[in-house]
Write a protein that holds these residues in place. Structure first.
Motif, PDB file in Angstrom:
ATOM      1  N   TRP A 145       0.827  -1.211   0.000  1.00 40.62           N
ATOM      2  CA  TRP A 145       0.000   0.000   0.000  1.00 40.62           C
ATOM      3  C   TRP A 145       0.860   1.259   0.000  1.00 40.62           C
ATOM      4  O   TRP A 145       0.415   2.324  -0.443  1.00 40.62           O
ATOM      5  N   LEU A 146       2.095   1.145   0.490  1.00 46.06           N
ATOM      6  CA  LEU A 146       2.995   2.299   0.476  1.00 46.06           C
ATOM      7  C   LEU A 146       3.357   2.728  -0.943  1.00 46.06           C
ATOM      8  O   LEU A 146       3.788   3.864  -1.166  1.00 46.06           O
ATOM      9  N   LEU A 147       3.191   1.803  -1.890  1.00 44.43           N
ATOM     10  CA  LEU A 147       3.497   2.136  -3.286  1.00 44.43           C
ATOM     11  C   LEU A 147       2.453   3.061  -3.899  1.00 44.43           C
ATOM     12  O   LEU A 147       2.744   3.800  -4.848  1.00 44.43           O
ATOM     13  N   VAL A 148       1.235   3.020  -3.378  1.00 41.92           N
ATOM     14  CA  VAL A 148       0.152   3.832  -3.950  1.00 41.92           C
ATOM     15  C   VAL A 148       0.479   5.327  -3.898  1.00 41.92           C
ATOM     16  O   VAL A 148       0.406   6.016  -4.930  1.00 41.92           O
ATOM     17  N   PRO A 149       0.841   5.887  -2.725  1.00 42.95           N
ATOM     18  CA  PRO A 149       1.191   7.324  -2.725  1.00 42.95           C
ATOM     19  C   PRO A 149       2.425   7.641  -3.569  1.00 42.95           C
ATOM     20  O   PRO A 149       2.526   8.734  -4.134  1.00 42.95           O
ATOM     21  N   VAL A 150       3.356   6.685  -3.670  1.00 42.32           N
ATOM     22  CA  VAL A 150       4.546   6.916  -4.496  1.00 42.32           C
ATOM     23  C   VAL A 150       4.149   7.024  -5.971  1.00 42.32           C
ATOM     24  O   VAL A 150       4.606   7.924  -6.690  1.00 42.32           O
ATOM     25  N   LEU A 151       3.295   6.117  -6.423  1.00 36.97           N
ATOM     26  CA  LEU A 151       2.825   6.166  -7.808  1.00 36.97           C
ATOM     27  C   LEU A 151       2.029   7.441  -8.081  1.00 36.97           C
ATOM     28  O   LEU A 151       2.190   8.081  -9.129  1.00 36.97           O
ATOM     29  N   LEU A 152       1.168   7.804  -7.143  1.00 35.63           N
ATOM     30  CA  LEU A 152       0.374   9.026  -7.306  1.00 35.63           C
ATOM     31  C   LEU A 152       1.273  10.260  -7.367  1.00 35.63           C
ATOM     32  O   LEU A 152       1.045  11.170  -8.173  1.00 35.63           O
ATOM     33  N   LEU A 153       2.300  10.282  -6.524  1.00 39.71           N
ATOM     34  CA  LEU A 153       3.231  11.411  -6.514  1.00 39.71           C
ATOM     35  C   LEU A 153       3.974  11.510  -7.836  1.00 39.71           C
ATOM     36  O   LEU A 153       4.109  12.595  -8.412  1.00 39.71           O
TER      37      LEU A 153
END
Length: 274
Positions: A223-231
């Motif tokens: 789930w930590l990848l989601v904000p990274v992808l969005l950023l």
């Protein structure tokens, strides 16, 4: 690993040959472009004859590597023999035909061009699967289609934004050799951001799927990848909107320091989930 490297070299040579074809076909339009006019053929540093010779050599080398790939795999690891040895070659041919069609005609067809571009990126993944015998999951295929579609849209958007900056008084100005107009900017922005965020939605759905749970002992960390992808996607489009993005998003991804840092964060998160 050896099969992957051979496939990478083979595909790289084939792609390079088709890119040269595209450059030779776009000589006139590239000479009127502020950046592309510095390319070797457009600038006159290389002759078209040299380009044709390179195309022939690269294509031949690509074909030889593609034919050698299944034999090398069997000789090194007989237990990994491919069920369909020529499957990689088939996808390579499909890629070359599609790219050539894109250079000759499809790149001038509005919206069709970006769909084809995203498909060409996805073909690379499928070809890698065919070369190694590692199956491509439906989740990866769904994610890549939307993700690469966003990159294709941002490429066109950046071209139009650059044109708009040079011709601010002409909203109806069209990109030379393309079917887009500066007035299409806002629509392309909405298409591209929507498809980029759709890829993140696909990834979010994947995390809660049984496939991810079986592959990753600590799958919740994904789930930590989601904000990274969005950023990353949001910053990509923000830079494009400001006119600060290089027209090729791939070059941006491998040269921008923040992009590389986010890539390292992605690797770290994935490793922690294993």
């Amino acid at each position: 690993v050896v099969a992957s490297l051979l496939a990478f070299l083979s595909f790289g040579l084939a792609a390079s040959a088709t890119y040269i074809v595209n450059d030779l076909l776009d000589l006139e339009s590239d000479r009127h472009h502020p950046r592309k006019r510095r390319r070797p053929f457009a600038a006159g540093d290389l002759s078209p004859i040299a380009g044709v010779a390179t195309i022939v050599v690269f294509s031949a080398m690509s074909l030889i590597l593609a034919l050698l790939l299944p034999r090398v795999l069997v000789s090194l690891s007989p237990q990994l023999a491919l069920v369909t040895p020529l499957k990689f070659l088939e996808w390579l041919v499909i890629y070359v035909i599609s790219t050539t069609a894109y250079s000759l005609r499809l790149k001038r067809m509005v919206l069709v061009d970006v769909i084809v571009l995203s498909g060409l990126y996805t073909i690379r993944i499928i070809a890698g699967s065919a070369a190694t015998g590692v199956p491509v999951s439906e989740w990866l295929a769904a994610f890549s289609i939307f993700f690469f579609l966003s990159l294709a849209f941002v490429k066109r958007f950046a071209e139009l934004e650059s044109l708009r900056a040079r011709n601010q008084a002409a909203a109806a100005v069209a990109v030379k050799g393309r079917g887009y107009r500066v007035s299409d900017l806002e629509q392309l922005r909405s298409f591209g951001t929507a498809s980029g965020y759709a890829s993140v939605v696909v990834f979010s759905l994947y995390i809660g799927n049984e496939v991810a749970k079986n592959l990753y002992p600590h799958y919740t960390r994904l789930w930590l990848l989601v904000p990274v992808l969005l950023l990353w996607l949001s910053r990509l489009w923000l830079l494009a909107s400001r006119g600060d993005l290089h027209e090729d998003p791939v070059i941006y991804a491998i040269t921008d320091k923040r992009s590389l840092l986010l890539g390292a964060v992605v690797v770290a998160i994935v490793l922690s989930a294993l």
